[in-house]
Design an enzyme around this catalytic site. Structure first.
Site, PDB file in Angstrom:
ATOM      1  N   LEU A   1      -8.143   9.507  20.836  1.00 53.34           N
ATOM      2  CA  LEU A   1      -7.777   9.336  19.433  1.00 53.34           C
ATOM      3  C   LEU A   1      -8.675  10.133  18.490  1.00 53.34           C
ATOM      4  CD1 LEU A   1      -7.069   5.490  19.354  1.00 53.34           C
ATOM      5  CD2 LEU A   1      -5.403   7.352  19.427  1.00 53.34           C
TER       6      LEU A   1
ATOM      7  N   GLY B   1     -16.199  -1.783  28.911  1.00 49.87           N
ATOM      8  CA  GLY B   1     -17.513  -1.792  29.526  1.00 49.87           C
ATOM      9  C   GLY B   1     -17.528  -2.515  30.862  1.00 49.87           C
TER      10      GLY B   1
ATOM     11  N   GLU C   1     -22.938   0.221  25.524  1.00 52.52           N
ATOM     12  CA  GLU C   1     -23.050  -0.233  24.135  1.00 52.52           C
ATOM     13  C   GLU C   1     -21.667  -0.731  23.753  1.00 52.52           C
ATOM     14  OE1 GLU C   1     -22.463  -0.858  20.691  1.00 52.52           O
ATOM     15  OE2 GLU C   1     -22.616   1.279  20.219  1.00 52.52           O
TER      16      GLU C   1
ATOM     17  N   CYS D   1     -19.064  -1.581  15.659  1.00 47.21           N
ATOM     18  CA  CYS D   1     -19.532  -2.639  16.563  1.00 47.21           C
ATOM     19  C   CYS D   1     -20.633  -3.487  15.949  1.00 47.21           C
ATOM     20  CB  CYS D   1     -20.007  -2.017  17.874  1.00 47.21           C
ATOM     21  SG  CYS D   1     -21.278  -0.756  17.661  1.00 47.21           S
TER      22      CYS D   1
END
Length: 374
Positions: free
Chosen positions: A71, A120, A139, A173
């Site tokens: 994206l 993750g 992360e 995040c």
């Protein structure tokens, strides 16, 4: 900022360390690069995310394969194309199947992944199944809290609350999407926050200087955010939501800012990362309760506290948060020297600072006779 990251790591050096000797022998810790590093970056902040991985990896002497999100690949393409990397950096675009193959490839020595918790977990599972085993740094997501103590400057608290959710339309995040407000301040602060959220303008060209709030990445993300709010408002107290928006005359997909109050800690709104401009607010009556509520999360990425520190307890309170990055009277502030990373379901490993450089190194212990001239 991305250029500052590259400059910082370009000026770092790694040296072997002489260790205390014993039994007629000496010892050294030898620093070496890890080898071939697979760097998987997300679509939010694509250039900065790439810089935080590429710069320390190459500074440590590794070669890299950069796999950006499909994206948002263009900035990473320009990064790989416009710089002579001396064959130390390769770019791989495409969907997740390409990354899934590389994570398990025998020649990959280390994987650094930034993305969702679900992604993750897939990366970590693949690293565990690979032959040989390989290390990974993750992360991942967050559901961070901003605590507004009894002695807080409310004007500052308001600005920090907005800084924690409006940049990138909440697609970050480290967003402080949970706001904990002392009972003595909740009424006034709620009014202040609602007023400011009502002033947020949707649909302004993101390239314009007047734009303070941009669109989300895709129609799918917009639908997911709006659908979540539509559903959760039936069980939680919706204090404010921007009015319906007509997209026909503008490009992009603007998610409407929303604020919920008195949110139950058992609610999905309290526990799930929405990755959009949605705030969950709750009252607390004591510092101990605030810390307990803030730590009531599977995540552990960031945390912030607003306080005039009239009793000298602010730093100690903040240090009790289960989070990798802690902010006192600021929010979302970092620079190249500051390590960034989390714990629990927010992942492990560091980006930025010397800790970020060390992620891309491996150590060997050399023990040799004291009489040797090594």
């Amino acid at each position: 900022y991305s250029a500052d990251i590259f400059e910082y790591f370009a000026n770092q050096t790694m040296t072997n360390e002489e260790l205390p000797g014993n039994y007629g022998f000496r010892a050294k810790r030898i620093v070496r690069p890890k080898g071939i590093c697979l760097l998987i970056t997300p679509w939010n902040y694509p250039l900065m995310q790439a810089a935080l991985k590429v710069a320390p990896a190459i500074a440590a002497g590794n070669t890299c394969i950069l796999k950006p999100s499909p994206l948002a690949s263009l900035t990473c393409f320009r990064l790989a194309k416009d710089v002579d990397w001396q064959n130390t950096l390769q770019l791989l675009t495409g969907h997740t199947t390409a990354a899934q193959y590389l994570v398990k490839h025998r020649d990959i020595n280390f994987v650094s992944f930034t993305g969702s918790e679900v992604g993750g977990r897939h990366v970590l599972t693949a690293c565990a199944q690979a032959q040989p085993l390989r290390q990974a740094a993750l992360e991942l997501g967050g559901k961070s809290a901003l605590i507004i103590r009894h002695d807080a400057d409310l004007d500052l608290a308001l600005e920090l609350a907005l800084q924690g959710i409006l940049p990138a339309a909440g697609q970050i995040c480290s967003a402080t999407s949970r706001i904990l407000v002392h009972a003595n301040l909740i009424s006034q602060f709620s009014q202040m926050l609602t007023t400011r959220l009502n002033q947020v303008e949707l649909g302004i060209d993101p390239l314009s200087d007047e734009c303070q709030f941009g669109p989300v990445i895709s129609k799918d993300r917009l639908n997911a955010i709006e659908s979540f709010v539509d559903q959760i408002q039936h069980t939680e107290n919706l204090l404010f939501r921007s009015p319906p928006y007509n997209f026909s005359s503008h490009k992009g997909f603007w998610a409407r800012p929303a604020l919920f109050s008195d949110v139950s800690p058992q609610s999905a709104l309290w526990s799930q990362e929405i990755f959009g401009p949605v705030l969950a607010m709750r009252t607390f009556y004591s510092d101990e309760e605030a810390i307990t509520l803030a730590n009531d999360s599977n995540y552990g990425l960031t945390g912030a506290l607003v306080s005039r520190d009239t009793d000298g307890q602010a730093t100690e309170l903040l240090s009790q948060l289960n989070a990798g990055v802690l902010w006192l009277n600021t929010n979302q502030l970092l620079w190249p020297e500051t390590p960034f990373g989390g714990m629990r379901s927010s992942g492990f490993g560091w980006e930025g600072g010397l800790a970020g450089l060390h992620e891309y190194t491996q150590y060997r212990t050399l023990i040799y006779p004291s009489s040797s001239s090594i």
